[in-house]
Structure formats: C-alpha cells, structure tokens
Scaffold this active site. Structure first.
Site: not given
Ligand code: BTN
Length: 327
Positions: A123, A188, A324
């Site tokens: 994100r 997390k 947070r």
């Molecule tokens: C976050 O917490 O920031 C979201 C993370 C999302 C990661 C997943 S892994 C599968 C898919 N492919 C990516 O490049 N990102 C999501």
C-alpha cells in the site's frame, strides 16, 4: 537434464522434505554437475529460502516446504468457487501477482499465486518483500460492469473474507487493522492491496492482492520494520496444508467479490466489529504531514475509519492516511 527454472523446480522438489541431501545425490538426481547444484542453491538463497549446508551431509531447507501446486489448490476449492474461477496460475517467481493480473486481458475472475515476487508492492507505493515460499502471495481479478459507489470499502470486505477463512483454518486470533492489514496479537500477519485498471465508473478490472506470512524466519520478520508474525507460529501443530489454506482464502475472496458486486459494503459492514483490531484503541492518524490523535470508533457505511478526537468525530478514507496504535 532439467534447464533453468525447470532445474530450480526439480531441485526444490528434492529439498522440500526438509532432510539433508548431499550435493552428489542432488547432482545425480537432476543430471547436472555438483557445481551447477551449488549455483542453484545460491540462487534459491538469494530469493529468500533458508538453506542449511553442513560439510559431509549436504543441503537441507531450514524447514520442510509444501510448494503451491495448481492441481491441489483447484481440488480443494469449494464448488461455488470452482464455478466462478476462470483461470489459476501458480508460479515459482513473477514480478508481482497483482501486476500480472492487471496487465492480463484473459477472462476474470482469475487467480495468480507466486512463491516469490521480484517487484511485490504494498500500500502507498511501498515495496512488498516475498521471501521464497514464506508467504501465501496471491492476487484475484474481477471485472465490475461498473464500479460500486462504495468501492473504496472493497479492501475491508476482502479483509473480512480472508480473516474469516484464516480463522476457520485455525488461526483464531486473526483480526483486521483498518484499512487493510491482517493482524494477530498486535503484529502484522499480512496485507491486502486493491488496485484498479480500466475506466471507472464503466467496465473496470479490479485486482485484490494478498500477502500472508506463512513461515518467515525470525530474522526476516524482525527486518520488516514493524512487529510481524506468521501463520506457522499462530497455528503451531495445527498448521493446515498450505495448498488447502491457499484454496480456502481464494474461495473466500471470490465470494467477497461476488457479494460486493451485488450488495456493496453494506453486506459486510456489520461483521467489521468482529475483526476490528483498532476498536476503542488510541490511534495516531498521519495524513499529508499532519498527525491526529484520538480513539478509533469503527467504520462508517463507506468504510471510512471513525476517530473520536478532542475536536469531535472525524472520518478518514483509506487512500490518504496511515494509522498507528498508540502504546
Ligand atoms: C500492504 O500491506 O501494504 C499490502 C501488501 C499486499 C501484498 C500483496 S502480495 C500479492 C500481491 N502482489 C503484490 O505485488 N502485492 C500484493
């Protein structure tokens, strides 16, 4: 002799049991030299696999690894999911499972899993690391005839779907930290990223990507820059087969898309408090350099976070803020 990624796959298949295999045994099994085995072992380590090497005994994975297999995932899908799904890819490596489905023009819904991503993204433009075999990293595409008005709450609904699936598989403590973190015990466990391509509000392809820590070494968890955990630790002896969890999570995400397309976030909102890890917590919301403090008070009908601050109730949409928990 297997070549390139085929050889790597064959080597992984040998090592997956977690037992020692000598360089010579591996070389004979794969029809290559010991030097070639060694090179591929190094490559696997660079991708994030923890491999122990002991002189006289050979190589072994730090822990046995159940590789994702399309036929096992497909056969563990409930019938409703099997009817919906139009494509399933399981890759050893890709740039990003989400990127792959976003640039894909193949029929949706489709799913893509990868053991390793070279350009995984999180994100707010962050990088997302996927140590080889250490996560369930997958994405699911869906085409909306037109984007639902409360579309920004889709990530929350997907989170509810995935958290429900993980709880059903034995990870009872899994909750959600608004807007898109899977958490357990304040750590997390994973994240969800929803991305869009096409021309909203018309026909739009949406891809939801999930990265869920499966088994990640303590060193790698510590390097993530925030408290993190994995499913192996949460489930202990009751950790279900990885392909099964992959299938149940995928089925859950498909069901969420299907329901959301018909009924929007109102079909999910009343489940949010069951998972809401922020509820009643003192939080700090950061937004465009500004920091706001208050007590989290659930989400509204649009999926916005409500925070009771000294100057009254404020609401925050997911794109703009990071939250947070205050110690
Ligand atoms: C976050 O917490 O920031 C979201 C993370 C999302 C990661 C997943 S892994 C599968 C898919 N492919 C990516 O490049 N990102 C999501």
């Amino acid at each position: 002799m297997a070549a390139g990624s085929g050889l790597r796959e064959a080597l992984l298949a040998q090592l997956a049991d977690g037992y020692f295999h000598s360089g010579q045994t591996l070389a004979t099994a794969l029809g290559v030299s010991r030097a070639a085995v060694w090179q591929h072992i190094q490559r696997l380590e660079a991708l994030g696999l923890d491999i122990h090497r002991v002189p006289g005994r050979g190589y072994r994975l730090a822990t046995a690894l159940e590789l994702l297999r399309p036929e096992l995932i497909a056969s563990a899908l409930p019938p409703a999911a099997r009817r919906l799904l139009r494509g399933l890819d399981v890759l050893l490596e890709t740039d990003s499972t989400s990127e792959r489905l976003l640039r894909d023009t193949a029929p949706a819904p489709a799913a893509c899993f990868a053991e390793h991503q070279t350009a995984g993204r999180g994100r707010r433009g962050r990088q997302w690391l996927t140590p080889f075999g250490g996560q369930l990293a997958f994405s699911v595409s869906w085409v909306f005839a037109s984007l639902p008005p409360d579309f920004s709450a889709l990530a929350l609904a997907v989170g509810i779907g995935v958290a429900t699936a993980l709880r059903a598989e034995g990870a009872d403590e899994v909750g959600l930290k608004w807007p898109n973190d899977l958490v357990a015990g304040g750590r997390k466990l994973g994240g969800i990223l929803v991305e869009v391509t096409g021309e909203p509000p018309g026909r739009t392809r949406v891809v939801a990507g999930m990265g869920i820590n499966w088994r990640v070494s303590a060193e790698r968890l510590a390097a993530l820059g925030q408290p993190a955990c994995d499913l192996a630790a949460l489930c202990g002896d009751r950790l279900p087969p990885r392909n099964r969890v992959a299938a149940i999570c995928l089925a859950s995400v498909l069901a969420v898309f299907d329901r959301f397309a018909r009924d929007g976030f109102r079909a999910f909102r009343e489940q949010w408090p069951e998972f809401d890890a922020l509820r009643g917590q003192e939080v700090m919301v950061s937004m465009e350099g500004e920091k706001l403090f208050g007590r989290a008070a659930g989400v509204d009908a649009a999926g916005a976070l409500r925070v009771a601050t000294a100057s009254g109730l404020r609401r925050f949409m997911s794109g703009d803020v990071s939250v947070r928990m205050q110690p």
